[in-house]
Scaffold this motif. Structure first.
Motif, PDB file in Angstrom:
ATOM      1  N   ASP A 298       0.272 -47.638 -43.029  1.00 59.86           N
ATOM      2  CA  ASP A 298       1.564 -47.917 -42.437  1.00 59.86           C
ATOM      3  C   ASP A 298       2.163 -49.142 -43.109  1.00 59.86           C
ATOM      4  O   ASP A 298       1.489 -50.152 -43.290  1.00 59.86           O
ATOM      5  CB  ASP A 298       1.391 -48.174 -40.942  1.00 59.86           C
TER       6      ASP A 298
ATOM      7  N   LYS B 146      -0.313 -34.877 -40.282  1.00 63.34           N
ATOM      8  CA  LYS B 146       0.638 -34.596 -39.204  1.00 63.34           C
ATOM      9  C   LYS B 146       1.101 -35.869 -38.490  1.00 63.34           C
ATOM     10  O   LYS B 146       2.105 -35.873 -37.807  1.00 63.34           O
ATOM     11  CB  LYS B 146       0.038 -33.609 -38.206  1.00 63.34           C
ATOM     12  N   ASP B 147       0.350 -36.972 -38.651  1.00 66.63           N
ATOM     13  CA  ASP B 147       0.725 -38.220 -37.999  1.00 66.63           C
ATOM     14  C   ASP B 147       1.601 -39.119 -38.863  1.00 66.63           C
ATOM     15  O   ASP B 147       1.928 -40.228 -38.466  1.00 66.63           O
ATOM     16  CB  ASP B 147      -0.535 -39.005 -37.597  1.00 66.63           C
ATOM     17  N   GLN B 148       1.930 -38.663 -40.055  1.00 66.12           N
ATOM     18  CA  GLN B 148       2.752 -39.483 -40.936  1.00 66.12           C
ATOM     19  C   GLN B 148       4.043 -39.867 -40.219  1.00 66.12           C
ATOM     20  O   GLN B 148       4.723 -39.018 -39.663  1.00 66.12           O
ATOM     21  CB  GLN B 148       3.112 -38.694 -42.199  1.00 66.12           C
ATOM     22  N   PRO B 149       4.361 -41.157 -40.224  1.00 70.02           N
ATOM     23  CA  PRO B 149       5.551 -41.585 -39.480  1.00 70.02           C
ATOM     24  C   PRO B 149       6.818 -40.882 -39.976  1.00 70.02           C
ATOM     25  O   PRO B 149       7.710 -40.592 -39.185  1.00 70.02           O
ATOM     26  CB  PRO B 149       5.613 -43.089 -39.739  1.00 70.02           C
ATOM     27  N   SER B 150       6.881 -40.605 -41.247  1.00 67.87           N
ATOM     28  CA  SER B 150       8.111 -40.006 -41.752  1.00 67.87           C
ATOM     29  C   SER B 150       8.270 -38.564 -41.289  1.00 67.87           C
ATOM     30  O   SER B 150       9.352 -38.009 -41.326  1.00 67.87           O
ATOM     31  CB  SER B 150       8.134 -40.082 -43.278  1.00 67.87           C
ATOM     32  N   LEU B 151       7.189 -37.943 -40.839  1.00 65.87           N
ATOM     33  CA  LEU B 151       7.284 -36.543 -40.421  1.00 65.87           C
ATOM     34  C   LEU B 151       7.774 -36.399 -38.988  1.00 65.87           C
ATOM     35  O   LEU B 151       8.243 -35.352 -38.577  1.00 65.87           O
ATOM     36  CB  LEU B 151       5.912 -35.866 -40.522  1.00 65.87           C
ATOM     37  N   SER B 152       7.648 -37.494 -38.217  1.00 64.25           N
ATOM     38  CA  SER B 152       7.836 -37.382 -36.771  1.00 64.25           C
ATOM     39  C   SER B 152       9.185 -36.799 -36.383  1.00 64.25           C
ATOM     40  O   SER B 152       9.288 -36.069 -35.431  1.00 64.25           O
ATOM     41  CB  SER B 152       7.644 -38.747 -36.131  1.00 64.25           C
ATOM     42  N   LYS B 153      10.237 -37.137 -37.114  1.00 62.92           N
ATOM     43  CA  LYS B 153      11.561 -36.680 -36.682  1.00 62.92           C
ATOM     44  C   LYS B 153      12.058 -35.484 -37.494  1.00 62.92           C
ATOM     45  O   LYS B 153      13.220 -35.129 -37.417  1.00 62.92           O
ATOM     46  CB  LYS B 153      12.553 -37.822 -36.826  1.00 62.92           C
ATOM     47  N   GLN B 154      11.189 -34.905 -38.283  1.00 63.41           N
ATOM     48  CA  GLN B 154      11.651 -33.837 -39.156  1.00 63.41           C
ATOM     49  C   GLN B 154      11.429 -32.457 -38.554  1.00 63.41           C
ATOM     50  O   GLN B 154      10.497 -32.238 -37.794  1.00 63.41           O
ATOM     51  CB  GLN B 154      10.908 -33.914 -40.503  1.00 63.41           C
TER      52      GLN B 154
ATOM     53  N   ASP C 211      13.654 -45.098 -39.542  1.00 67.25           N
ATOM     54  CA  ASP C 211      12.512 -44.444 -38.888  1.00 67.25           C
ATOM     55  C   ASP C 211      11.778 -43.522 -39.849  1.00 67.25           C
ATOM     56  O   ASP C 211      10.559 -43.428 -39.844  1.00 67.25           O
ATOM     57  CB  ASP C 211      12.978 -43.637 -37.672  1.00 67.25           C
ATOM     58  N   ILE C 212      12.517 -42.813 -40.677  1.00 67.85           N
ATOM     59  CA  ILE C 212      11.858 -41.877 -41.589  1.00 67.85           C
ATOM     60  C   ILE C 212      11.575 -42.537 -42.931  1.00 67.85           C
ATOM     61  O   ILE C 212      10.481 -42.456 -43.464  1.00 67.85           O
ATOM     62  CB  ILE C 212      12.714 -40.606 -41.774  1.00 67.85           C
TER      63      ILE C 212
END
Ligand SMILES: Cc1cc2nc3c(=O)[nH]c(=O)nc-3n(C[C@H](O)[C@H](O)[C@H](O)COP(=O)(O)O)c2cc1C
Ligand code: FES
Lengths: 170, 125, 547
Positions: free
Chosen positions: C96, C107-115, C380-381
């Protein structure tokens, strides 16, 4: 890495015949044929343009027109190692101009030129599509990312060594 | 490969090829964890693993994830493995060999019957 | 079918190839052989996973552990630790950017969270060279659905209802375009996929062609059915050799399995597909120029109308769609237009892929619902600005777009809201610039681009842009004059209204945008002979000050 051939053209004429035969009667394949020539000859020589014009029944002026329009084709032979510095937006923002300057200094030539010994050509390219690892360069179409000006001397030196080695083997 | 000639053939074919990517889909699936620390390998975990894959292949079982983990610290019971079925306690088996693992596949993984004889412990999951 | 206990996915998108992923793959294969794991572990090459900046990337399933910046030397430990013993190699995990804590799972990648991935649903997840993996993910099911029970009109209505708009730049309603082409008169019709992606700084089309070529092939066949065409062309730019190779392979496979060719799935529908490779010219992305290039001619645009929908390739009605547009089609057919239309804003539906580049912490490709505030995308991403510098602006639309200054960061990223700010979503390029970037220098750089790429056919573009470049160059060299601002505005206006094609019409945009948002900075160059960002070499106060 496959070097753009400028020296030996033995056998190329015969192959060109074959390529032209495969596209016979298809004027729309002109760009494809030129693509092959550029890749194999390293440029599009005058005499080849004439052959293409005759065989494909396209006016010589049209052949010339197409060659000069597209960045990919060149009328001048290229060096053994064709170094292209990406100057797309992403690479520009991450320092491409400095990379270019280092190459200019190291090779003593400007973009679109070839060194006297026909070893290196320098060029600019717009975006290789690897923007996230900018700045990028390509050496004979092989991309390299995360470039730094400090690496330039090393790269040029390595290519020179490699070429020497290749010559020895020949 | 012969051509797929109808929509029905396509639907059937998908079921077959689903196997190819199932390891990459998560969630709600039975997971088997084989302990593959140095001790486990020394005790024959590799053979256990191979036997298990072989048995799963033979019985054409899909939707099961096989993975591995390091040493659990109870090395004298190696080779060990855990079977985790969603909604059930996690079952740890020990002192395994090829024969035993084949039975675990049939009894536990397929039929849901825990093979009590070789259970080392159970953990709520 | 053989069952493997683990899959090692090696990202082989252009960025990772550029960073040397092939030697890494070789080294992993070698390690697997050394430990005799060939029977248990499968190594798969995939397309771009979108985390290019962290490449070369490797993901190990079933756990889904992602390793970053992997070098060939690291392969041995990944094999001996992770693949053999099941221990995650912590040193190669993504960390991070703020907390420096490792994040093991993809799946926990922060950039993936909002995609939400629609067009990019398969890229980086399946092997693009294996049609069976595509089928396993419901590939060619949309084509089957269409051919086995939908009329062309029903297909067109479904696309229309979804609200999908062209992702190639103009944002035209895709369903309407299909309808026009369907209604056009002509015995022969064509479907063309625009894979020219000439705007520097975007790479989603490349990523889709490399990572999921079948989604484009499937969509083109669906489009062919909808408009009544039995032939298609995919035009790919020459700078993308890997995409051409993957696409060629995929087309051959699709033919072999019966998804292309004569009598597809026994329904009587036939469709053939060809590839055309471009030869390096930005303007060839413009649809009429692209058609000229397919016909083997110099790629100069033609005035429209007639639109390609009526008179396109060799005079026949032709449907032209962008790669990303097409890749969104199969999910819309399968999941329904309501599902797609439930994402996004009222007028801009669905999801859009953006390419984050420039001075940003996590550059790469992202796909988000339209209407997401730009701030979320950048912070965020994208993780924020590189080296925690101050954000100056985000450049949208590349060299023919405009700036979104830091003050407008809450803008909703949809076609209308972005247009209000004087720029465009375009093909989805978002380049972050920070306080160290001089906008005048950057705009000059874009003008050089536009001048070079102008095809020369119309005078406003050929001559006018050159004049604008001269003025900009002069200003960066400290020779700017007071009237230059007015001249630039006048020229911009003139070129915008009179140029033949979209290139000329859009080329002055960055200049206008600069004058709208960064006028003081531009005036400083002219009046004070000062470059506030300390970039323009001729305007530096003293060498040591900027060192
Ligand atoms: C100068 C210029 C360059 C363009 N370049 C591209 C491009 O690289 N890729 C693309 O898909 N569309 C490009 N377009 C837009 C195309 O003309 C066309 O609108 C688009 O391919 C239609 O597909 P869509 O409706 O799916 O977006 C360009 C337009 C202009 C004016
Ligand atoms: S801008 Fe250089 S690779 Fe895209």
């Amino acid at each position: 890495m496959e070097a753009a051939t400028t020296k030996c053209r033995c056998g190329l004429e015969a192959e060109l015949e074959k390529v032209l035969a495969a596209h016979e009667g298809k004027k729309e394949d002109l760009i494809e044929v030129l693509y092959w020539v550029q890749k194999n000859y390293g440029y599009v020589p005058k005499e080849v343009q004439v052959v293409i014009s005759e065989k494909m029944k396209v006016p010589l002026s049209t052949v010339y027109d197409v060659i000069t329009f597209y960045h990919l084709f060149s009328l001048k032979p290229k060096g053994k190692y064709e170094i292209s510095v990406c100057n797309g937006t992403a690479c520009h923002l991450r320092g491409a101009p400095f990379i270019l300057k280092s190459f200019e200094k190291e090779l003593g030539i400007k973009p679109q030129d070839t060194t006297g010994d026909n070893m290196f050509s320098l060029g600019l390219i717009r975006c290789l599509g690897a923007c996230a690892v900018a700045p990028n360069i390509s050496i004979n179409s092989e991309p390299h990312g995360r470039m730094e000006p400090e690496l330039v001397t090393k790269i040029v030196k390595a290519l020179k060594e490699k070429s020497k080695l290749a010559d020895c083997i020949e | 490969m012969k051509k797929i000639k109808s929509v029905n053939e396509l639907v059937k074919f998908k079921e077959i090829v689903l196997e190819k990517i199932k390891e990459r889909q998560y969630g709600g699936k039975t997971t088997i964890v084989v302990r593959m620390g140095t001790c486990g390998i020394a005790a024959g975990a590799r053979d256990v693993m191979m036997a298990m894959i072989d048995e799963m292949d033979k019985r054409n079982i899909s939707g099961v994830i096989i993975t591995q983990a390091g040493c659990a610290g109870i090395c004298d019971h190696e080779p060990m493995l855990e079977v985790i079925k969603p909604g059930n306690p996690q079952v740890i088996y020990g002192d395994l060999d090829e024969e035993k693992v084949r039975r675990i596949v049939v009894d536990h993984v397929i039929n849901g019957q825990v093979v009590e004889d070789w259970v080392l412990g159970q953990k709520a999951s | 079918m053989r069952c493997y206990r683990a899959h090692v996915l090696v990202c082989a998108g252009s960025a990772c190839v550029t960073l040397g992923c092939h030697p890494v793959k070789e080294a992993i294969l070698e390690g697997i052989k050394r430990h005799r794991l060939e029977e248990e572990i499968k190594v798969v090459e995939t397309g771009c996973m979108g985390f290019c900046e962290q490449g070369p990337l490797i993901v190990v399933y079933p756990e889904g552990v992602m390793y970053c910046r992997v070098q060939a030397e690291d392969a041995a430990v990944i094999v001996s630790e992770h693949l053999l013993k099941g221990r995650v190699v912590e040193r190669l995990l993504y960390r991070d950017t703020d907390t420096n804590k490792p994040i093991p799972f993809m799946k926990d990648q922060p950039s993936l969270s909002k995609q939400i991935k629609v067009a990019m649903r398969n890229a980086g997840f399946i092997n693009p060279e294996d049609i069976e993996e595509y089928i396993a993910n419901e590939g060619y099911f949309a084509l089957a659905k269409v051919l086995s029970g939908m009329s062309p009109e029903a297909v067109i209505n479904e696309i229309k209802d979804s609200g999908l708009r062209g992702r190639g730049g103009a944002g035209f309603l895709t369903g309407s375009k299909w309808e026009f082409t369907n209604k056009a008169q002509g015995a022969q019709k064509y479907v063309v996929c625009n894979g020219d992606e000439g705007v520097p700084g975007v790479f989603m089309d490349r990523s889709i062609l490399e990572g999921d070529p079948h989604s484009v092939i499937e969509a083109m066949a669906i489009a062919g059915y909808a408009i009544g065409a039995d032939q298609g062309y995919v035009y790919v730019r020459a700078e993308y050799p890997l995409a051409v190779e993957k696409l060629r392979h995929a087309i051959n496979q699709a033919r072999e399995y019966g998804f292309l060719g004569y009598n597809i799935l026994g329904t009587g529908f036939s469709f053939e597909l060809n590839i055309r490779v471009g030869a390096g010219a930005f303007v060839c992305g413009e649809e009429t120029a692209l058609l000229a290039s397919i016909e083997g001619r110099r790629g100069t645009p033609k005035p429209r109308p007639p639109f390609p929908a009526n008179k396109g390739l060799w005079g026949a009605p032709t449907l032209i769609n962008n790669v990303e547009t097409l890749a969104s089609i199969p999910p819309i057919i399968l999941k329904g237009s309501d599902w797609y239309a439930s994402m996004g804003t009222e007028k801009s539906k669905g999801t859009k892929v953006f390419a984050l580049t420039g001075r940003i912490k996590r550059p790469g490709l992202i796909e988000v619902p339209m209407g997401m505030p730009l701030r979320e995308i950048i912070y965020d991403i994208g993780g924020g600005v590189l080296n925690n510098k101050k954000l100056k602006a985000v450049l949208a639309g590349g060299p023919v777009g405009g700036f979104i200054p830091a003050d407008y960061l809450d803008v909703s990223m949809d076609y209308e809201s972005v247009a209000e700010l004087g720029t465009l979503i375009g093909s989805g390029s978002l380049s972050v610039i920070d306080e160290d970037t001089c906008v005048v220098d950057l705009v000059k750089f874009f003008m050089e681009f536009s001048c070079e790429e102008s095809c020369g056919k119309c005078t406003p573009c050929r001559e006018g842009l050159k004049r604008m470049l001269e003025i900009l160059t002069r200003v960066t060299e400290g020779k700017g004059q007071e009237r230059d601002i007015e001249d630039l505005e006048r020229l911009s206006d003139f070129i915008k209204n009179t140029a033949l094609c979209g290139l000329g019409q859009a080329a002055p945009s960055p200049v206008l945008s600069m004058l709208r948002y960064f006028r003081p900075e531009f005036e400083a160059h002219i009046r004070d002979k000062h470059c506030p960002a300390s970039v323009c070499a001729a305007l530096l106060d003293s060498p040591c000050q900027s060192a």
